[in-house]
Enzyme design. Sequence first.
Site, PDB file in Angstrom:
ATOM      1  N   ASN A  11       0.865  -1.188   0.000  1.00  0.00           N
ATOM      2  CA  ASN A  11       0.000   0.000   0.000  1.00  0.00           C
ATOM      3  C   ASN A  11       0.905   1.244   0.000  1.00  0.00           C
ATOM      4  OD1 ASN A  11      -1.411   2.267   1.110  1.00  0.00           O
ATOM      5  ND2 ASN A  11      -3.071   0.889   1.668  1.00  0.00           N
ATOM      6  N   ASP A  13      -0.110   4.485  -0.070  1.00  0.00           N
ATOM      7  CA  ASP A  13      -0.817   5.723   0.318  1.00  0.00           C
ATOM      8  C   ASP A  13       0.105   6.742   0.979  1.00  0.00           C
ATOM      9  OD1 ASP A  13      -3.112   4.448  -0.491  1.00  0.00           O
ATOM     10  OD2 ASP A  13      -3.934   4.173   1.516  1.00  0.00           O
ATOM     11  N   HIS A  14       0.982   6.244   1.869  1.00  0.00           N
ATOM     12  CA  HIS A  14       1.722   7.212   2.686  1.00  0.00           C
ATOM     13  C   HIS A  14       2.948   7.797   1.996  1.00  0.00           C
ATOM     14  CE1 HIS A  14      -1.281   6.978   5.604  1.00  0.00           C
ATOM     15  NE2 HIS A  14      -1.160   5.667   5.689  1.00  0.00           N
ATOM     16  N   ARG A  22       3.972  18.760   0.936  1.00  0.00           N
ATOM     17  CA  ARG A  22       4.594  19.877   0.242  1.00  0.00           C
ATOM     18  C   ARG A  22       3.788  20.353  -0.965  1.00  0.00           C
ATOM     19  NH1 ARG A  22      10.030  21.413   0.769  1.00  0.00           N
ATOM     20  NH2 ARG A  22      10.173  21.816   2.979  1.00  0.00           N
ATOM     21  N   HIS A  47      -5.588   3.625  -1.684  1.00  0.00           N
ATOM     22  CA  HIS A  47      -6.911   4.013  -1.184  1.00  0.00           C
ATOM     23  C   HIS A  47      -7.205   5.439  -1.645  1.00  0.00           C
ATOM     24  CE1 HIS A  47      -9.645   4.408   2.668  1.00  0.00           C
ATOM     25  NE2 HIS A  47     -10.287   4.700   1.541  1.00  0.00           N
ATOM     26  N   ARG A  49      -9.304   8.213  -1.077  1.00  0.00           N
ATOM     27  CA  ARG A  49     -10.268   8.655  -0.067  1.00  0.00           C
ATOM     28  C   ARG A  49     -11.106   9.801  -0.599  1.00  0.00           C
ATOM     29  NH1 ARG A  49      -8.969   6.768   5.484  1.00  0.00           N
ATOM     30  NH2 ARG A  49     -10.671   8.144   6.049  1.00  0.00           N
ATOM     31  N   ARG A  53      -6.835  12.868   0.757  1.00  0.00           N
ATOM     32  CA  ARG A  53      -5.744  13.314   1.638  1.00  0.00           C
ATOM     33  C   ARG A  53      -4.390  12.734   1.230  1.00  0.00           C
ATOM     34  NH1 ARG A  53      -7.352  10.147   7.122  1.00  0.00           N
ATOM     35  NH2 ARG A  53      -9.271  11.290   6.750  1.00  0.00           N
ATOM     36  N   HIS A  54      -4.385  11.587   0.562  1.00  0.00           N
ATOM     37  CA  HIS A  54      -3.086  11.074   0.086  1.00  0.00           C
ATOM     38  C   HIS A  54      -3.148  10.769  -1.417  1.00  0.00           C
ATOM     39  CE1 HIS A  54      -5.114   7.429   1.418  1.00  0.00           C
ATOM     40  NE2 HIS A  54      -4.799   7.594   2.685  1.00  0.00           N
ATOM     41  N   GLU A  74      -8.639   0.519  -2.950  1.00  0.00           N
ATOM     42  CA  GLU A  74      -9.479   0.557  -1.750  1.00  0.00           C
ATOM     43  C   GLU A  74     -10.434   1.721  -1.904  1.00  0.00           C
ATOM     44  OE1 GLU A  74      -7.104   0.913   1.706  1.00  0.00           O
ATOM     45  OE2 GLU A  74      -6.093  -0.983   1.384  1.00  0.00           O
ATOM     46  N   THR A 104      -7.068   6.844  10.073  1.00  0.00           N
ATOM     47  CA  THR A 104      -6.905   5.735   9.141  1.00  0.00           C
ATOM     48  C   THR A 104      -8.197   4.939   9.185  1.00  0.00           C
ATOM     49  OG1 THR A 104      -5.557   3.800   8.598  1.00  0.00           O
ATOM     50  CG2 THR A 104      -5.796   4.312  10.930  1.00  0.00           C
ATOM     51  N   THR A 105      -8.257   3.833   8.426  1.00  0.00           N
ATOM     52  CA  THR A 105      -9.498   3.059   8.402  1.00  0.00           C
ATOM     53  C   THR A 105      -9.674   2.371   9.753  1.00  0.00           C
ATOM     54  OG1 THR A 105      -9.018   2.690   6.080  1.00  0.00           O
ATOM     55  CG2 THR A 105     -10.797   1.397   7.029  1.00  0.00           C
ATOM     56  N   GLU A 155     -11.116  -9.249   3.322  1.00  0.00           N
ATOM     57  CA  GLU A 155      -9.823  -8.891   3.912  1.00  0.00           C
ATOM     58  C   GLU A 155     -10.061  -8.687   5.401  1.00  0.00           C
ATOM     59  OE1 GLU A 155      -7.268  -6.164   1.854  1.00  0.00           O
ATOM     60  OE2 GLU A 155      -6.338  -5.492   3.721  1.00  0.00           O
ATOM     61  N   HIS A 194      -3.620  -4.339   7.821  1.00  0.00           N
ATOM     62  CA  HIS A 194      -3.745  -3.128   8.644  1.00  0.00           C
ATOM     63  C   HIS A 194      -2.838  -3.233   9.872  1.00  0.00           C
ATOM     64  CE1 HIS A 194      -5.770   0.753   9.019  1.00  0.00           C
ATOM     65  NE2 HIS A 194      -5.317   0.661  10.244  1.00  0.00           N
ATOM     66  N   GLY A 195      -1.871  -2.332   9.893  1.00  0.00           N
ATOM     67  CA  GLY A 195      -0.999  -2.215  11.063  1.00  0.00           C
ATOM     68  C   GLY A 195       0.096  -3.259  11.148  1.00  0.00           C
ATOM     69  N   GLY A 216       1.251  -1.262   4.364  1.00  0.00           N
ATOM     70  CA  GLY A 216       1.663   0.045   3.867  1.00  0.00           C
ATOM     71  C   GLY A 216       2.426   0.891   4.853  1.00  0.00           C
ATOM     72  N   HIS A 217       1.736   1.359   5.887  1.00  0.00           N
ATOM     73  CA  HIS A 217       2.293   2.394   6.760  1.00  0.00           C
ATOM     74  C   HIS A 217       3.643   2.006   7.341  1.00  0.00           C
ATOM     75  CE1 HIS A 217       2.662   4.716  10.544  1.00  0.00           C
ATOM     76  NE2 HIS A 217       2.209   5.693   9.775  1.00  0.00           N
TER      77      HIS A 217
HETATM   78  N1  PXP Z   1      -5.871  -3.072   4.067  1.00  0.00           N
HETATM   79  C1  PXP Z   1      -6.824  -2.117   4.100  1.00  0.00           C
HETATM   80  C2  PXP Z   1      -8.190  -2.465   3.653  1.00  0.00           C
HETATM   81  C3  PXP Z   1      -6.513  -0.807   4.521  1.00  0.00           C
HETATM   82  O1  PXP Z   1      -7.477   0.133   4.547  1.00  0.00           O
HETATM   83  C4  PXP Z   1      -5.189  -0.510   4.863  1.00  0.00           C
HETATM   84  C5  PXP Z   1      -4.829   0.896   5.258  1.00  0.00           C
HETATM   85  O2  PXP Z   1      -5.068   1.752   4.208  1.00  0.00           O
HETATM   86  C6  PXP Z   1      -4.230  -1.527   4.799  1.00  0.00           C
HETATM   87  C7  PXP Z   1      -4.608  -2.806   4.418  1.00  0.00           C
HETATM   88  C8  PXP Z   1      -2.789  -1.274   5.124  1.00  0.00           C
HETATM   89  O3  PXP Z   1      -2.646  -0.909   6.443  1.00  0.00           O
HETATM   90  P1  PXP Z   1      -1.256  -0.309   6.933  1.00  0.00           P
HETATM   91  O4  PXP Z   1      -1.002   0.926   6.131  1.00  0.00           O
HETATM   92  O5  PXP Z   1      -1.471  -0.061   8.370  1.00  0.00           O
HETATM   93  O6  PXP Z   1      -0.217  -1.372   6.666  1.00  0.00           O
END
Ligand code: PXP
Length: 251
Positions: A11, A13-14, A22, A47, A49, A53-54, A74, A104-105, A155, A194-195, A216-217
């Site tokens: 992912n 996004d970040h 910036r 994702h 959104r 935002r990203h 997403e 976040t979600t 998921e 997630h996480g 991702g994060h």
């Molecule tokens: N899966 C889904 C459905 C998510 O919404 C996210 C966060 O955008 C992730 C996975 C990835 O989570 P993380 O960025 O915490 O790794």
Amino acid sequence: MTYRRLRLGVNIDHVATIRNARGSRHPDPVRAAGVAVKAGADGITAHLREDRRHISDEDITRLSREIEVPLNLEMAATEEMLEIALRHKPHAACIVPEKRQERTTEGGLDVVAGLDHLEPYVAALGGAGIRVSMFVEPEVSQLDAAASIGAPVVELHTGAYCEADGEDQKQEFARIASAAAHAEDIGLECHAGHGLTYDTVIPVAAIPTIVELNIGHFLVGEAIFGGLDSAIRRMRALMDTARARDAGQGT
Ligand code: PXP
């Protein structure tokens, strides 16, 4: 049990979060997607959104055109996002809950309560050849509800497990393991995410019925520690070389 390879969806996004801080073009999430693929990602997840935002609309356009691996979009179950998904036809769409104020979600989609709203989205996306997944808490009722409206994939939200410690974490892990087994029993393909971190991924990756993790994060955060040193060294070298050259011309 046969060995099934576990896919990694990265992912990005970040990377876009940092770029947007910036309002410029760097760092480019599409370039990051290329790096991720070279490093072993099987797919790219982004994702879009509602508040952008990203990831931006242009990022989705470029990712759809430029990456060589499956794109997992997403998205919230809204008319706007459905129209975008149908326009780009990503390989997969993961329907997530979305609140404007959240960082976040937070938590999975309540498919049980949202059956009537969600069913037409699953049908429209699936009808366009997009593989639909629903981002849910690891609960039997949510998985059954997702299956009942024809979603082929779920998921499992691993956020509560990743944030817990000790006994609580063991209990959260048990919920994920039993939901993943239930997914297989009712014919759903099972993903999770997630996480996840280097530590928390290990037990989850060992659950045999999970076939894909989306992360991702943590990866973007770790990239700072793995990459900041070389970025600074390169900048230092460029500065020193330029100054030495300039000094040489002056003599
Ligand atoms: N899966 C889904 C459905 C998510 O919404 C996210 C966060 O955008 C992730 C996975 C990835 O989570 P993380 O960025 O915490 O790794």
